[in-house]
Design an enzyme around this catalytic site. Structure first.
Site, PDB file in Angstrom:
ATOM      1  N   ASP A  42      -8.596   1.579  32.539  1.00  0.00           N
ATOM      2  CA  ASP A  42      -9.226   0.592  33.414  1.00  0.00           C
ATOM      3  C   ASP A  42     -10.284  -0.225  32.667  1.00  0.00           C
ATOM      4  O   ASP A  42     -10.754   0.167  31.598  1.00  0.00           O
ATOM      5  CB  ASP A  42      -9.892   1.285  34.599  1.00  0.00           C
ATOM      6  CG  ASP A  42      -8.917   1.590  35.736  1.00  0.00           C
ATOM      7  OD1 ASP A  42      -7.709   1.345  35.574  1.00  0.00           O
ATOM      8  OD2 ASP A  42      -9.373   2.072  36.788  1.00  0.00           O
ATOM      9  N   ASP A  43     -10.666  -1.350  33.276  1.00  0.00           N
ATOM     10  CA  ASP A  43     -11.778  -2.191  32.807  1.00  0.00           C
ATOM     11  C   ASP A  43     -11.479  -2.873  31.476  1.00  0.00           C
ATOM     12  O   ASP A  43     -12.408  -3.227  30.728  1.00  0.00           O
ATOM     13  CB  ASP A  43     -13.081  -1.384  32.694  1.00  0.00           C
ATOM     14  CG  ASP A  43     -13.480  -0.723  34.005  1.00  0.00           C
ATOM     15  OD1 ASP A  43     -12.998  -1.164  35.060  1.00  0.00           O
ATOM     16  OD2 ASP A  43     -14.266   0.247  33.969  1.00  0.00           O
ATOM     17  N   HIS A  67     -10.895  -2.599  41.317  1.00  0.00           N
ATOM     18  CA  HIS A  67     -12.081  -2.092  40.627  1.00  0.00           C
ATOM     19  C   HIS A  67     -12.970  -1.377  41.640  1.00  0.00           C
ATOM     20  O   HIS A  67     -13.268  -1.897  42.711  1.00  0.00           O
ATOM     21  CB  HIS A  67     -12.822  -3.277  40.002  1.00  0.00           C
ATOM     22  CG  HIS A  67     -14.003  -2.926  39.174  1.00  0.00           C
ATOM     23  ND1 HIS A  67     -13.984  -1.939  38.206  1.00  0.00           N
ATOM     24  CD2 HIS A  67     -15.272  -3.447  39.136  1.00  0.00           C
ATOM     25  CE1 HIS A  67     -15.165  -1.865  37.623  1.00  0.00           C
ATOM     26  NE2 HIS A  67     -15.971  -2.764  38.176  1.00  0.00           N
TER      27      HIS A  67
END
Length: 311
Positions: free
Chosen positions: A13-14, A133
């Site tokens: 993620d991110d 998110h």
């Protein structure tokens, strides 16, 4: 090659948060420790991340962001989505505004559509999957809009963060346990919505109990053990079970956050990097995921790392 027991998507993620995060995620992918990434299109190094994904042929999806940084849609610089400083309300602030009834869902939809379009501009194609998110995509009201956007764009896969073993995880601190249990509750209520819109997700989700310093070989082995148990449970529930169904691989997503720690003032989504990004937790996850003991365990257990388009 024998049939795998588990098809495991390990999603970093991110992606795009900062260049150091990007390089760490790519190093993980090159070492076959992750198999998929989720891109923050409003982050400081999103273009850098998209270029790395193209160069290394990394399967990539959209990490829809409504809680950190500034919106992509320019028309929303004055909206219910942002605070007086022009940024999203934050992880808990977004939830508070939503719960107060002051969040405009038309603005949520406009921002989600703008982020899909920005993803296409950066990568040249639609996301292979789309999640939220800080799990905003399963929140009340948001999930309806989110599912409609996925359906309209033809994005097939999302994330439903309901983790087996979450309720028997004593090492989580109370505040994190409470947050994760609320995420699970919201996710369970999203299932009907996603089903109705024809959205799919893996059989099992993992990652709430293995973030940061809680990631270890023992904890990952524990979490994957629950996934293996779920495989047998799913098989047992089938009414007209054929041999091919009984032995089909279970599909699993493991959410992870590897990377090299962000430098102060470098990265983020407009407000600079957060504490988690600057901490050693990111590097700890990176090193744990690349540990040869874990990679060997995958092979021993018949766990095949793949991407959503391999399902």
């Amino acid at each position: 090659m024998p049939q795998p027991k588990v098809k495991l998507v390990v999603t970093g993620d991110d992606f795009g948060y900062c260049e150091r995060r990007n390089h760490g995620i790519v190093d993980c992918f090159k070492d076959r420790a992750i198999s998929n990434v989720s891109l923050l299109v409003n982050a400081a190094s999103a273009e850098h991340a998209a270029e790395l994904a193209k160069r290394h042929h990394i399967p990539i999806g959209l990490h829809a962001n409504l809680s950190e940084g500034a919106p992509v849609c320019q028309e929303l610089r004055r909206s219910t989505l942002i605070n007086k400083d022009g940024f999203f309300h934050g992880k808990m602030g977004f939830r508070e505004v939503l719960q107060s009834g002051q969040m405009n869902m038309a603005e949520v939809e406009a921002e989600l559509r703008a982020q899909v379009k920005r993803f296409c501009e950066l990568t040249g194609h639609l996301p292979g999957h789309m999640d939220g998110h800080q799990h905003v995509h399963v929140l009340p009201e948001v999930r309806e809009v989110f599912a409609q956007v996925l359906s309209d764009f033809g994005i097939s896969y999302t994330r439903v963060p309901v983790e087996p073993g979450l309720h028997s995880c004593p090492f989580l601190p109370p505040h994190l346990r409470d947050f994760n249990l609320q995420v699970e509750k919201d996710a369970l209520q999203s299932v009907e919505v996603f089903h109705r819109h024809g959205i799919r997700w893996p059989d099992v989700y993992l990652g709430l109990t293995t973030m940061g310093q809680n990631m270890s070989f023992a904890n990952l082995k524990r979490a994957l053990g629950f996934a293996m148990e779920a495989r047998m449970s799913i098989a047992a529930r089938c009414d007209d079970l054929g041999a091919s169904d009984l032995y089909r691989p279970i599909t699993v997503e493991l959410m992870v956050h590897p990377g090299y720690p962000s430098h102060p003032l470098q990265g983020g989504c407009g407000e600079g990097p957060d504490d988690f990004s600057q901490s050693s937790d990111r590097l700890h996850e990176l090193n744990t995921l690349r540990d040869p003991v874990l990679l060997s365990y995958y092979k021993q257990q018949g766990i095949l790392l793949c991407a959503f388009n391999d399902f």
